[in-house]
Design an enzyme around this catalytic site. Structure first.
Site, PDB file in Angstrom:
ATOM      1  CE  LYS A 119      -1.805   2.488   3.191  1.00  0.00           C
ATOM      2  NZ  LYS A 119      -2.420   2.965   4.420  1.00  0.00           N
ATOM      3  CG  ASP A 137      -7.245   3.439   1.652  1.00  0.00           C
ATOM      4  OD1 ASP A 137      -8.271   2.900   1.191  1.00  0.00           O
ATOM      5  OD2 ASP A 137      -6.991   4.639   1.511  1.00  0.00           O
TER       6      ASP A 137
END
Ligand code: SF4
Length: 211
Positions: A119, A137
Site C-alpha cells: 500500500k 487502504d
C-alpha cells in the site's frame, strides 16, 4: 451494463462530486514519510504529524541526523509514534546510504525498506511519481467489496482484483476518489445509501433492499 462500463460510470460520478486532492508535485521523500505516518491513523493526524516533522527537520539529511526522541515527539499525533519514528529514521538512513538520498521508483526496491508494504509503495508510485498503481487502504478494500467489484478478505487480494478489472487510465485517481467517497458517503459504519449517486451500481444496496 458490462463491467468496464459500470466502473467508468462509477468513476465519472465520483469525479463529478470530488476534486482530486493528490499530493502531486510533492517531493517523493516527503510522500514516503507521509505515507508511513498515515498508517493506522486519520488524515488530519497524518497532516499534523507530517507538518510538525518537516517544519523542524525539513529534509532527509535533517531527519536522518535528528534525535529519535525529537522525531517521536513531533509525530506523536499520528499514533504508534515510537515504531513510526524508528522506521522513518531507518528509511532515511538507508535511502542516504544505498540510494543516494533518492526514493527508488521501483516496487522491489521500495518493498525492501522497513515499514513499506504494497500500500505504501503504491502510494509513492501514485502521489510522488504519478504512475499508475492502486493503493488499497481500508476505504478502497471495503467499498470494492460493497460494490461487488471484489469478493476478497484482504487488501492485497483486492489490489490484484482491481488491477485486473479497473482500466489503467483510472488507477491514478482511484485511491483519492474512493477515500473521499468512503469518508463522506460510503462510510465504514452507516453508509448513506439513500443519498449515494452510484447506488444503481452497488450490490450492497441491493442486498439491503432485499432484506
Ligand atoms: S449504495 Fe451504499 S454501500 Fe453502496 S456504494 Fe453507495 S453508500 Fe456505499
Amino acid at each position: 451494463m458490462d463491467e468496464e462500463k459500470k466502473i467508468r460510470h462509477i468513476f465519472k460520478k465520483l469525479n463529478e462530486i470530488y476534486d482530486i486532492r493528490t499530493f502531486r508535485d510533492h517531493d517523493p521523500y516527503q510522500v514516503l514519510v507521509r505515507t508511513i505516518l498515515s498508517q493506522r491513523t486519520r488524515d488530519e493526524n497524518t497532516d499534523k504529524a507530517t507538518d510538525a516533522l518537516f517544519e523542524v527537520f525539513p529534509d532527509i539529511h535533517a531527519v536522518a541526523d535528528a534525535p529519535i526522541e525529537e522525531i517521536q515527539k513531533l509525530i506523536k499525533p499520528a499514533g504508534f509514534y515510537r515504531v513510526k519514528a524508528g522506521r522513518i529514521k531507518d528509511v532515511s538512513q538507508i535511502l542516504l546510504d544505498e540510494y543516494g538520498g533518492e526514493v527508488p521508483n521501483d516496487m522491489d526496491e521500495l518493498l525492501k525498506l522497513p515499514g513499506v508494504g504494497r500500500k505504501t509503495a503504491n502510494c509513492v508510485f501514485v502521489f510522488a511519481f504519478q504512475e499508475a498503481a492502486i493503493p488499497v487502504d481500508t476505504h478502497v478494500h471495503r467499498i470494492s467489496n460493497r460494490w461487488g467489484l471484489a469478493n476478497t478478505k484482504n487488501p492485497e487480494d483486492t489490489e490484484q482484483v482491481l488491477m485486473k478489472k479497473v482500466p489503467k487510465d483510472l488507477w491514478v485517481d482511484l485511491n483519492d476518489l474512493m477515500v473521499q467517497f468512503g469518508q463522506t458517503i460510503c462510510r465504514p459504519i452507516g453508509p448513506q445509501c439513500d443519498r449515494c449517486p452510484i447506488s444503481d451500481c452497488c450490490d450492497y444496496d441491493l442486498e439491503m433492499l432485499d432484506n
